[in-house]
Design a protein around this motif. Structure first.
Motif, PDB file in Angstrom:
ATOM      1  N   VAL A 284      -2.897  -5.108  -0.174  1.00  0.00           N
ATOM      2  CA  VAL A 284      -1.512  -5.698   0.310  1.00  0.00           C
ATOM      3  C   VAL A 284      -0.147  -4.172  -0.056  1.00  0.00           C
ATOM      4  O   VAL A 284       0.106  -4.228   1.061  1.00  0.00           O
ATOM      5  CB  VAL A 284      -0.913  -6.538  -0.620  1.00  0.00           C
ATOM      6  N   GLU A 285      -1.017  -2.911  -0.784  1.00  0.00           N
ATOM      7  CA  GLU A 285       0.086  -1.476  -1.112  1.00  0.00           C
ATOM      8  C   GLU A 285      -0.489  -1.430   0.513  1.00  0.00           C
ATOM      9  O   GLU A 285       0.656  -0.261   0.648  1.00  0.00           O
ATOM     10  CB  GLU A 285      -0.739  -1.065  -2.410  1.00  0.00           C
ATOM     11  N   MET A 286      -1.090  -1.551   0.771  1.00  0.00           N
ATOM     12  CA  MET A 286      -1.714  -0.237   1.664  1.00  0.00           C
ATOM     13  C   MET A 286      -0.293  -0.727   3.361  1.00  0.00           C
ATOM     14  O   MET A 286       0.031  -0.170   3.627  1.00  0.00           O
ATOM     15  CB  MET A 286      -2.969  -0.508   2.895  1.00  0.00           C
TER      16      MET A 286
ATOM     17  N   THR B 154      -3.068   3.593  -6.405  1.00  0.00           N
ATOM     18  CA  THR B 154      -3.799   3.415  -5.594  1.00  0.00           C
ATOM     19  C   THR B 154      -3.728   5.328  -5.200  1.00  0.00           C
ATOM     20  O   THR B 154      -1.991   4.926  -4.832  1.00  0.00           O
ATOM     21  CB  THR B 154      -3.955   2.499  -4.818  1.00  0.00           C
ATOM     22  N   GLN B 155      -3.774   5.886  -4.240  1.00  0.00           N
ATOM     23  CA  GLN B 155      -3.242   7.162  -3.349  1.00  0.00           C
ATOM     24  C   GLN B 155      -3.714   7.034  -2.335  1.00  0.00           C
ATOM     25  O   GLN B 155      -5.124   6.311  -1.874  1.00  0.00           O
ATOM     26  CB  GLN B 155      -4.325   8.144  -4.129  1.00  0.00           C
ATOM     27  N   LEU B 156      -2.031   6.641  -1.719  1.00  0.00           N
ATOM     28  CA  LEU B 156      -2.936   6.458  -0.640  1.00  0.00           C
ATOM     29  C   LEU B 156      -1.930   7.827   0.695  1.00  0.00           C
ATOM     30  O   LEU B 156      -0.708   8.089   0.056  1.00  0.00           O
ATOM     31  CB  LEU B 156      -1.369   5.380   0.360  1.00  0.00           C
TER      32      LEU B 156
ATOM     33  N   GLY C 191      -6.275   4.886   2.072  1.00  0.00           N
ATOM     34  CA  GLY C 191      -6.617   4.255   1.061  1.00  0.00           C
ATOM     35  C   GLY C 191      -7.982   5.505   0.399  1.00  0.00           C
ATOM     36  O   GLY C 191      -8.385   6.304   1.614  1.00  0.00           O
ATOM     37  N   GLU C 192      -7.942   4.969  -1.118  1.00  0.00           N
ATOM     38  CA  GLU C 192      -8.975   5.340  -1.783  1.00  0.00           C
ATOM     39  C   GLU C 192     -10.201   4.378  -0.969  1.00  0.00           C
ATOM     40  O   GLU C 192      -9.926   3.155  -0.367  1.00  0.00           O
ATOM     41  CB  GLU C 192      -9.082   4.601  -2.911  1.00  0.00           C
TER      42      GLU C 192
ATOM     43  N   ARG D  79      -9.249   2.029   5.478  1.00  0.00           N
ATOM     44  CA  ARG D  79      -7.491   2.640   7.025  1.00  0.00           C
ATOM     45  C   ARG D  79      -7.043   1.697   7.517  1.00  0.00           C
ATOM     46  O   ARG D  79      -7.745   0.215   7.982  1.00  0.00           O
ATOM     47  CB  ARG D  79      -8.495   3.301   7.406  1.00  0.00           C
ATOM     48  N   ILE D  80      -6.026   1.806   7.392  1.00  0.00           N
ATOM     49  CA  ILE D  80      -4.729   1.401   8.595  1.00  0.00           C
ATOM     50  C   ILE D  80      -4.365   1.704   9.252  1.00  0.00           C
ATOM     51  O   ILE D  80      -3.831   2.941   9.053  1.00  0.00           O
ATOM     52  CB  ILE D  80      -3.699   0.254   7.837  1.00  0.00           C
ATOM     53  N   GLN D  81      -4.306   1.084  11.026  1.00  0.00           N
ATOM     54  CA  GLN D  81      -3.463   2.172  12.068  1.00  0.00           C
ATOM     55  C   GLN D  81      -2.403   0.777  12.108  1.00  0.00           C
ATOM     56  O   GLN D  81      -2.977   0.085  13.119  1.00  0.00           O
ATOM     57  CB  GLN D  81      -4.945   2.917  12.653  1.00  0.00           C
ATOM     58  N   LEU D  82      -1.424   1.243  12.701  1.00  0.00           N
ATOM     59  CA  LEU D  82      -0.051   0.278  13.395  1.00  0.00           C
ATOM     60  C   LEU D  82      -0.176   1.472  14.203  1.00  0.00           C
ATOM     61  O   LEU D  82       0.826   2.319  15.007  1.00  0.00           O
ATOM     62  CB  LEU D  82       1.203   0.106  12.549  1.00  0.00           C
ATOM     63  N   GLN D  83      -0.512   0.886  16.025  1.00  0.00           N
ATOM     64  CA  GLN D  83      -0.014   1.693  17.265  1.00  0.00           C
ATOM     65  C   GLN D  83       1.070   1.344  17.679  1.00  0.00           C
ATOM     66  O   GLN D  83       1.066  -0.428  18.057  1.00  0.00           O
ATOM     67  CB  GLN D  83      -1.182   1.061  18.229  1.00  0.00           C
ATOM     68  N   ILE D  84       2.229   2.007  18.323  1.00  0.00           N
ATOM     69  CA  ILE D  84       3.161   1.027  18.530  1.00  0.00           C
ATOM     70  C   ILE D  84       3.212   1.837  19.935  1.00  0.00           C
ATOM     71  O   ILE D  84       2.923   2.453  20.522  1.00  0.00           O
ATOM     72  CB  ILE D  84       4.874   1.488  18.075  1.00  0.00           C
TER      73      ILE D  84
END
Length: 112
Positions: A52-54, A80-82, A95-96, A100-105
């Motif tokens: 959720v934080e990511m 959490t270190q982001l 994140g730790e 990984r979360i990637q948002l492609q626009i």
């Protein structure tokens, strides 16, 4: 009369001890069964909190994203270190534990 009463009290001492041992063993069995479930639940909740934080970081960064600006920053969110990176094609949040979360626009329509 007092002799019968003394015999009754002495015979109940063993019963109280046995009853205490049975109740202690039942409590132990309940703890042995529920403790791993509780630890597993807490671990899953921690993973969900980080997720959720990511996603919150991606949302916050997407409000200010532009195609010209490429930068990276690190934030500390709770424990959490982001690491947040802007690219020309989207936003990447790492994140730790190699999360990984990637948002492609794909396209942007800027309002005047």
């Amino acid at each position: 009369m007092s002799r019968q009463r003394a015999n009754k009290v002495s015979s109940e001492k063993g019963y109280v001890l046995l009853e205490s041992l049975v109740s202690l063993s039942l409590i132990t069995i309940v703890l042995v069964v529920t403790l791993p479930l509780t630890v597993n639940l807490v671990h899953k909740l921690e993973k969900q909190r980080i997720d959720v934080e990511m996603h919150r970081a991606v949302y916050d960064q997407s409000k200010f994203w532009s195609t010209d600006e490429k930068n990276a920053k690190e934030i500390m969110s709770y424990n959490t270190q982001l690491s947040i990176s802007n690219t020309s094609k989207g936003i990447v949040v790492e994140g730790e534990d190699n999360q990984r979360i990637q948002l492609q626009i794909k396209s942007v329509h800027w309002f005047p």
